[in-house]
Write a protein that holds these residues in place. Structure first.
Motif, PDB file in Angstrom:
ATOM      1  N   ILE A  46      29.699  17.094 -16.014  1.00  0.00           N
ATOM      2  CA  ILE A  46      31.142  17.046 -16.261  1.00  0.00           C
ATOM      3  C   ILE A  46      31.900  17.650 -15.087  1.00  0.00           C
ATOM      4  N   PHE A  47      31.378  18.751 -14.579  1.00  0.00           N
ATOM      5  CA  PHE A  47      32.052  19.474 -13.505  1.00  0.00           C
ATOM      6  C   PHE A  47      32.034  18.718 -12.183  1.00  0.00           C
ATOM      7  N   GLY A  48      30.862  18.323 -11.723  1.00  0.00           N
ATOM      8  CA  GLY A  48      30.811  17.693 -10.409  1.00  0.00           C
ATOM      9  C   GLY A  48      29.598  16.838 -10.145  1.00  0.00           C
ATOM     10  N   GLY A  49      28.889  16.429 -11.198  1.00  0.00           N
ATOM     11  CA  GLY A  49      27.661  15.673 -11.012  1.00  0.00           C
ATOM     12  C   GLY A  49      27.810  14.172 -11.075  1.00  0.00           C
ATOM     13  N   MET A  50      29.033  13.676 -11.297  1.00  0.00           N
ATOM     14  CA  MET A  50      29.262  12.230 -11.324  1.00  0.00           C
ATOM     15  C   MET A  50      30.658  11.948 -10.783  1.00  0.00           C
ATOM     16  N   SER A  51      30.915  10.693 -10.438  1.00  0.00           N
ATOM     17  CA  SER A  51      32.178  10.342  -9.786  1.00  0.00           C
ATOM     18  C   SER A  51      33.390  10.518 -10.699  1.00  0.00           C
ATOM     19  N   ARG A  54      35.107  16.390 -12.775  1.00  0.00           N
ATOM     20  CA  ARG A  54      36.361  17.068 -12.471  1.00  0.00           C
ATOM     21  C   ARG A  54      36.554  17.331 -10.980  1.00  0.00           C
ATOM     22  N   LEU A  55      35.508  17.792 -10.301  1.00  0.00           N
ATOM     23  CA  LEU A  55      35.631  18.069  -8.869  1.00  0.00           C
ATOM     24  C   LEU A  55      36.042  16.827  -8.098  1.00  0.00           C
ATOM     25  N   PHE A  56      35.312  15.736  -8.315  1.00  0.00           N
ATOM     26  CA  PHE A  56      35.561  14.494  -7.588  1.00  0.00           C
ATOM     27  C   PHE A  56      36.968  13.985  -7.866  1.00  0.00           C
ATOM     28  N   GLN A  57      37.353  13.981  -9.134  1.00  0.00           N
ATOM     29  CA  GLN A  57      38.660  13.444  -9.499  1.00  0.00           C
ATOM     30  C   GLN A  57      39.805  14.295  -8.952  1.00  0.00           C
ATOM     31  N   ASN A  58      39.645  15.606  -8.974  1.00  0.00           N
ATOM     32  CA  ASN A  58      40.701  16.493  -8.494  1.00  0.00           C
ATOM     33  C   ASN A  58      40.751  16.533  -6.974  1.00  0.00           C
ATOM     34  N   TRP A  70      30.401  17.369  -4.454  1.00  0.00           N
ATOM     35  CA  TRP A  70      29.486  17.245  -5.579  1.00  0.00           C
ATOM     36  C   TRP A  70      28.929  18.607  -5.954  1.00  0.00           C
ATOM     37  N   SER A  71      28.287  18.654  -7.117  1.00  0.00           N
ATOM     38  CA  SER A  71      27.568  19.855  -7.545  1.00  0.00           C
ATOM     39  C   SER A  71      26.267  19.428  -8.206  1.00  0.00           C
ATOM     40  N   ARG A  72      25.268  20.309  -8.160  1.00  0.00           N
ATOM     41  CA  ARG A  72      23.993  20.006  -8.805  1.00  0.00           C
ATOM     42  C   ARG A  72      23.251  21.303  -9.100  1.00  0.00           C
ATOM     43  N   ILE A  73      22.239  21.179  -9.967  1.00  0.00           N
ATOM     44  CA  ILE A  73      21.306  22.268 -10.216  1.00  0.00           C
ATOM     45  C   ILE A  73      19.976  21.868  -9.608  1.00  0.00           C
ATOM     46  N   THR A  74      19.507  22.624  -8.634  1.00  0.00           N
ATOM     47  CA  THR A  74      18.203  22.346  -8.044  1.00  0.00           C
ATOM     48  C   THR A  74      17.158  23.228  -8.717  1.00  0.00           C
ATOM     49  N   ASN A  75      15.930  22.720  -8.803  1.00  0.00           N
ATOM     50  CA  ASN A  75      14.877  23.449  -9.495  1.00  0.00           C
ATOM     51  C   ASN A  75      13.847  23.990  -8.534  1.00  0.00           C
ATOM     52  N   GLN A  76      13.573  25.273  -8.656  1.00  0.00           N
ATOM     53  CA  GLN A  76      12.507  25.945  -7.931  1.00  0.00           C
ATOM     54  C   GLN A  76      11.484  26.440  -8.955  1.00  0.00           C
ATOM     55  N   SER A  77      10.366  26.964  -8.474  1.00  0.00           N
ATOM     56  CA  SER A  77       9.306  27.381  -9.397  1.00  0.00           C
ATOM     57  C   SER A  77       9.728  28.545 -10.285  1.00  0.00           C
ATOM     58  N   LEU A  78      10.586  29.429  -9.786  1.00  0.00           N
ATOM     59  CA  LEU A  78      10.962  30.618 -10.541  1.00  0.00           C
ATOM     60  C   LEU A  78      12.379  30.584 -11.101  1.00  0.00           C
ATOM     61  N   THR A  79      13.233  29.736 -10.557  1.00  0.00           N
ATOM     62  CA  THR A  79      14.622  29.714 -11.003  1.00  0.00           C
ATOM     63  C   THR A  79      15.264  28.385 -10.639  1.00  0.00           C
ATOM     64  N   GLY A  80      16.447  28.156 -11.182  1.00  0.00           N
ATOM     65  CA  GLY A  80      17.284  27.063 -10.729  1.00  0.00           C
ATOM     66  C   GLY A  80      18.382  27.619  -9.851  1.00  0.00           C
ATOM     67  N   ILE A  81      19.013  26.758  -9.072  1.00  0.00           N
ATOM     68  CA  ILE A  81      20.095  27.185  -8.196  1.00  0.00           C
ATOM     69  C   ILE A  81      21.257  26.205  -8.331  1.00  0.00           C
ATOM     70  N   ILE A  84      27.230  23.773  -4.943  1.00  0.00           N
ATOM     71  CA  ILE A  84      28.448  22.962  -4.866  1.00  0.00           C
ATOM     72  C   ILE A  84      28.732  22.740  -3.392  1.00  0.00           C
ATOM     73  N   ARG A  85      29.005  21.495  -2.999  1.00  0.00           N
ATOM     74  CA  ARG A  85      29.242  21.209  -1.583  1.00  0.00           C
ATOM     75  C   ARG A  85      30.429  20.273  -1.432  1.00  0.00           C
ATOM     76  N   ALA A  86      31.214  20.515  -0.386  1.00  0.00           N
ATOM     77  CA  ALA A  86      32.345  19.644  -0.065  1.00  0.00           C
ATOM     78  C   ALA A  86      32.526  19.560   1.444  1.00  0.00           C
ATOM     79  N   ASN A  87      32.862  18.394   1.947  1.00  0.00           N
ATOM     80  CA  ASN A  87      33.288  18.187   3.333  1.00  0.00           C
ATOM     81  C   ASN A  87      34.778  17.882   3.310  1.00  0.00           C
TER      82      ASN A  87
END
Length: 209
Positions: A46-51, A54-58, A70-81, A84-87
Motif C-alpha cells: 500500500i505504501f510503496g510496493g506498487m504503482s 501512496r509513495l508513487f502516486q504522491n 519504491w519501497s520493499r522488505i528484503t529478507n536476510q537470514s536473521l532479519t528483514g530490512i 525506500i528509494r527515490a531518484n
C-alpha cells in the motif's frame, strides 16, 4: 542497517556534478516466518510496493518530484530490512523527502482504506502467481525460503495469511515499521544542494566520506 542513534539523521554522500539526488531510507523489519510478516508486506505494498501505492502516486504522479520511487522488505537470514528509494531532481530534493516523511507517518498513524487493502492483497497474490511460472523463479523462491529455514509449505501459508490481513492489523504493524523518525536516511548527490534543500527539515546532517 542497525537500529541505533543514527535513526533520524541524514547522511550525505557527495556526488559532484550530479543532476539528481538518490535518497535511501532504511530500518530493520520482519523476516519471512515472523508473525507480522504478511501484514507488513500488505502494508508496504500500500505504501510503496506498487504503482498505485501512496509513495508513487504522491511523489511521482501528483508532485512530479521523482523519476522513480519504491519501497520493499528484503529478507536476510536473521532479519528483514525495509528499504525506500527515490531518484529526484536536485531542486526538489527537500520537497520529495518531506513528502516521503509525510507518507511514512501517515502509514504509522492511520489505518488504510479497505479498498487499499484489497488492491494490495490482489497485487501480491497475482505477482506471486506470475513470478512462479518459470523454473528459475521457483528455484529462487525455494532458496529464499531455505535462507530463513522455511519449507515450500510456507508459500500456501503466506497466501492464506495475506488474505486474512485487516486494515487494523496494518495500522498496528505500521506504527512500528513506518514512523519516519526510526529510519536512517542516506542522500547521494551534490552535497551543497542536498544540504541546502534538507536543512529546513530540522534533522541532523552528516557527511559520508
Amino acid at each position: 542497517v542497525p537500529e541505533s542513534h543514527n535513526a533520524g539523521k541524514i547522511f550525505v554522500l557527495n556526488r559532484p556534478g550530479s543532476v539528481q539526488s538518490t535518497i535511501y531510507l532504511s530500518k530493520l523489519g520482519p523476516k519471512r516466518g515472523d508473525a507480522d510478516y504478511e501484514a507488513s508486506e500488505v502494508g508496504n505494498t500500500i505504501f510503496g510496493g506498487m504503482s498505485s501505492g501512496r509513495l508513487f502516486q504522491n511523489v511521482r504522479e501528483e508532485k512530479g518530484y521523482a523519476y522513480s520511487i519504491w519501497s520493499r522488505i528484503t529478507n536476510q537470514s536473521l532479519t528483514g530490512i525495509y528499504i525506500i528509494r527515490a531518484n529526484v531532481r536536485n531542486e526538489v530534493t527537500g520537497g520529495a523527502l518531506n513528502e516521503m516523511f509525510y507518507e511514512m507517518n501517515r502509514m504509522a498513524t492511520t489505518a488504510p482504506s479497505q479498498d487499499e487493502v484489497t488492491r494490495a492483497q490482489r497485487y501480491l497474490l497475482g505477482f506471486r502467481a506470475f513470478q512462479l511460472q518459470s523454473s528459475s523463479s521457483i528455484a529462487d523462491e525455494l532458496s529464499s525460503l531455505w535462507l530463513v529455514n522455511l519449507n515450500v509449505e510456507q508459500l500456501n501459508k503466506e497466501s492464506n495469511k495475506i488474505l486474512e490481513v485487516t486494515a487494523d492489523k496494518i495500522k498496528e504493524v505500521s506504527r512500528k515499521s513506518h514512523a519516519a523518525a526510526n529510519y536512517i536516511t542516506v542522500a547521494v548527490g551534490e552535497e551543497k544542494v542536498i544540504r541546502d534543500q534538507v536543512s529546513v527539515l530540522g534533522l541532523k546532517i552528516e557527511s559520508l566520506k
